[in-house]
Write an enzyme that holds these catalytic residues in place. Structure first.
Site, PDB file in Angstrom:
ATOM      1  CE1 TYR A 152     -26.664  57.167   1.612  1.00 31.74           C
ATOM      2  CE2 TYR A 152     -24.595  58.021   2.492  1.00 31.74           C
ATOM      3  CZ  TYR A 152     -25.889  57.563   2.683  1.00 31.74           C
ATOM      4  OH  TYR A 152     -26.412  57.507   3.959  1.00 31.74           O
ATOM      5  CG  ASP A 254     -21.809  64.829  -1.057  1.00 32.97           C
ATOM      6  OD1 ASP A 254     -20.875  65.009  -0.244  1.00 32.97           O
ATOM      7  OD2 ASP A 254     -22.777  64.088  -0.831  1.00 32.97           O
ATOM      8  CE  LYS A 281     -18.225  59.734   4.726  1.00 31.92           C
ATOM      9  NZ  LYS A 281     -18.869  58.648   5.411  1.00 31.92           N
TER      10      LYS A 281
HETATM   11  N1  PMP Z   1     -22.360  62.433   1.166  1.00 35.00           N
HETATM   12  C1  PMP Z   1     -21.456  61.482   0.927  1.00 35.00           C
HETATM   13  C2  PMP Z   1     -20.671  61.533  -0.349  1.00 35.00           C
HETATM   14  C3  PMP Z   1     -21.240  60.463   1.865  1.00 35.00           C
HETATM   15  O1  PMP Z   1     -20.353  59.491   1.607  1.00 35.00           O
HETATM   16  C4  PMP Z   1     -21.981  60.479   3.062  1.00 35.00           C
HETATM   17  C5  PMP Z   1     -21.775  59.428   4.138  1.00 35.00           C
HETATM   18  N2  PMP Z   1     -21.129  58.294   3.802  1.00 35.00           N
HETATM   19  C6  PMP Z   1     -22.923  61.487   3.255  1.00 35.00           C
HETATM   20  C7  PMP Z   1     -23.078  62.462   2.291  1.00 35.00           C
HETATM   21  C8  PMP Z   1     -23.773  61.532   4.477  1.00 35.00           C
HETATM   22  O2  PMP Z   1     -23.026  61.839   5.589  1.00 35.00           O
HETATM   23  P1  PMP Z   1     -23.525  61.413   7.056  1.00 35.00           P
HETATM   24  O3  PMP Z   1     -23.423  59.926   7.129  1.00 35.00           O
HETATM   25  O4  PMP Z   1     -22.611  62.127   7.982  1.00 35.00           O
HETATM   26  O5  PMP Z   1     -24.949  61.884   7.156  1.00 35.00           O
END
Ligand code: PMP
Length: 442
Positions: A152, A254, A281
């Site tokens: 994700y 990521d 985050k």
């Molecule tokens: N990458 C990862 C690994 C995530 O867990 C998330 C959000 N849970 C995101 C990207 C996207 O971040 P945001 O919700 O701040 O757009």
């Protein structure tokens, strides 16, 4: 006791959440504004949180083991972070120019993350990965990317492929199809996103090599987060590093979630250095944020004094309130604090095994750093398909059961410990699980 009993119990004590949800349905589709945190029959509505505790609309306090999906490393309303926010907000929420807290937070991230020479900010993890993909395309002149199945990376088109969906739709495990994970993703995006089987070294290498001439980037979470806190094997990340290097493809980690696996993120822990890193985050201390950084020669694409070749914008990007909150939260995330939290997490993981064994319930606890996930199955969990192949009804039952017993985790049974947690919080979690499994056994 069954799922229905947990549902009845849940509905009997969450009347005000249900009423607010009913009202919300008149104004927001499904009464909801964040699909990823919706759970049936209706989600809780929350009023406030302090440290490890979170209160719902009915006044019930629970111990929060998910902390807005791992974005609050110090739990709710940390006094230092709150002061930093108040102080910054009192001086003005956002300015159309630079501010000092940006520089301080950028310095901290460049110093902590071994592969990051230069960094930029954004407003979400989605923007962070989107900018990494764009930079990789600009840098390499190629158009495709590869991502792991079940990975994700937010909600933009290029990464909304083969995320959370029925494994039956995803094709052959060794040679996964690229499948839109939501309606509305154009075919072109699906064609340009190649999917790799996570933790499958040989097949991932083969697929990257087969597409090498067109691949700008391989983007991967060092630990699949929302798929169930599934760490990559060290060999997997090393092979991705080697094969991308050999073919001039950029490797993007990521680390929106995995940053907390160590002061230098997962990259330091694994000793594998990506070309670019997406952040989010915790670097915003609980406020909306994203960040991305990496090799100077790639990040210089964004340099406005030299062009820029890649443009990046965002009205709220790098605003001083978020930057001050992030700086304070990150400064408090010292190696000692992280080690203490990880030790507690290990204690919790061991306890989950023990409690499950008391009731002959098979369980796999995955995760590293402060992160954990409970997979109620006896097969090992190495990828998204393994995690999806569990009794979904039982998972829902335990999720609602834990909620009924005062513990909040993600509906997909994922959590992260926050720094104010103590051994007593671990005990509270384990006692709750014990009561849920005892009820199930009845
Ligand atoms: N990458 C990862 C690994 C995530 O867990 C998330 C959000 N849970 C995101 C990207 C996207 O971040 P945001 O919700 O701040 O757009």
């Amino acid at each position: 006791m069954s799922l229905q009993n947990e549902l009845d119990l849940y509905e009997s004590v969450t009347l005000r959440s249900r009423a607010l949800w009913a009202e919300a349905q008149r104004y927001m589709p499904g009464g909801d504004t964040r699909t990823s945190v919706f759970w049936p029959p209706y989600p809780l509505f929350f009023t406030h949180g302090i440290a490890t505790q979170i209160w719902d609309q009915d006044g019930i306090a629970r111990t929060d083991f998910i902390n807005n999906f791992t974005s609050l490393p110090h739990g709710h309303a940390d006094p230092d972070v709150t002061l930093a926010i108040q102080d910054a907000a009192a001086k003005g929420a956002a300015f159309g120019g630079g501010n000092e807290p940006q520089v301080r937070l950028a310095k901290l991230l460049c110093e902590r993350l071994p592969s990051v020479d230069l960094v930029r900010f954004a407003n979400s993890g989605t923007e962070a990965t989107m900018n990494c993909v764009r930079a990789a395309r600009a840098f390499t002149g190629r158009h495709k990317i590869a991502k792991a199945e079940g990975g994700y990376h937010g909600t933009h088109d290029a990464v909304s492929v083969s995320v959370k969906m029925s494994p039956a739709l995803l094709g052959d495990a060794a040679n996964p199809d690229s499948v839109a994970s939501t309606a509305g993703v154009p075919d072109a995006a699906i064609r340009d996103t190649v999917v790799l089987p996570y933790n499958d070294v040989e097949n991932s290498r083969r697929i990257v090599e087969a597409n090498a001439a067109e691949l700008a980037a391989v983007i991967v979470e060092p630990m699949l987060g929302s798929a169930g806190m599934i760490p990559a094997s060290p060999e997997y990340l090393r092979v991705l590093r080697d094969v991308t290097y050999q073919h001039g493809i950029l490797l993007v980690f990521d680390e929106v979630v995995s940053l907390r696996m160590g002061t230098g993120g997962a990259q330091e822990r694994y000793q594998v250095m990506p070309d670019l890193t997406a952040l989010g985050k915790v670097i915003g201390g609980g406020l909306p944020v994203g960040g991305f950084g990496g090799r100077a020669d790639i990040m210089e694409l964004f340099d406005p004094t030299a062009g820029p070749r890649v443009s990046q914008a965002g009205t709220f990007t790098g605003n001083p309130v978020t930057m001050a909150a992030g700086l304070t939260a990150m400064e408090k995330l010292t190696p000692e604090v992280m080690e203490r939290t990880e030790a507690l997490r290990d204690q919790l993981a061991e306890g989950i095994h023990d409690v499950s064994a008391e009731f002959d319930v098979p369980v796999q606890v995955t995760g590293m750093g402060p992160f954990y996930a409970m997979h109620f199955t006896d097969h090992p969990i190495n990828n998204f398909r393994d995690a999806a192949n569990v009794d979904q009804e039982f998972k829902r039952q335990v999720f609602l059961g834990l909620m009924n017993e005062g513990i909040l985790v993600a509906s997909y049974m994922v959590g992260a410990l926050s720094t104010p947690m103590m051994e007593a919080d671990v005990e509270v979690h384990l006692d709750a699980l014990r009561r849920v499994l005892a009820r199930h056994a009845d």
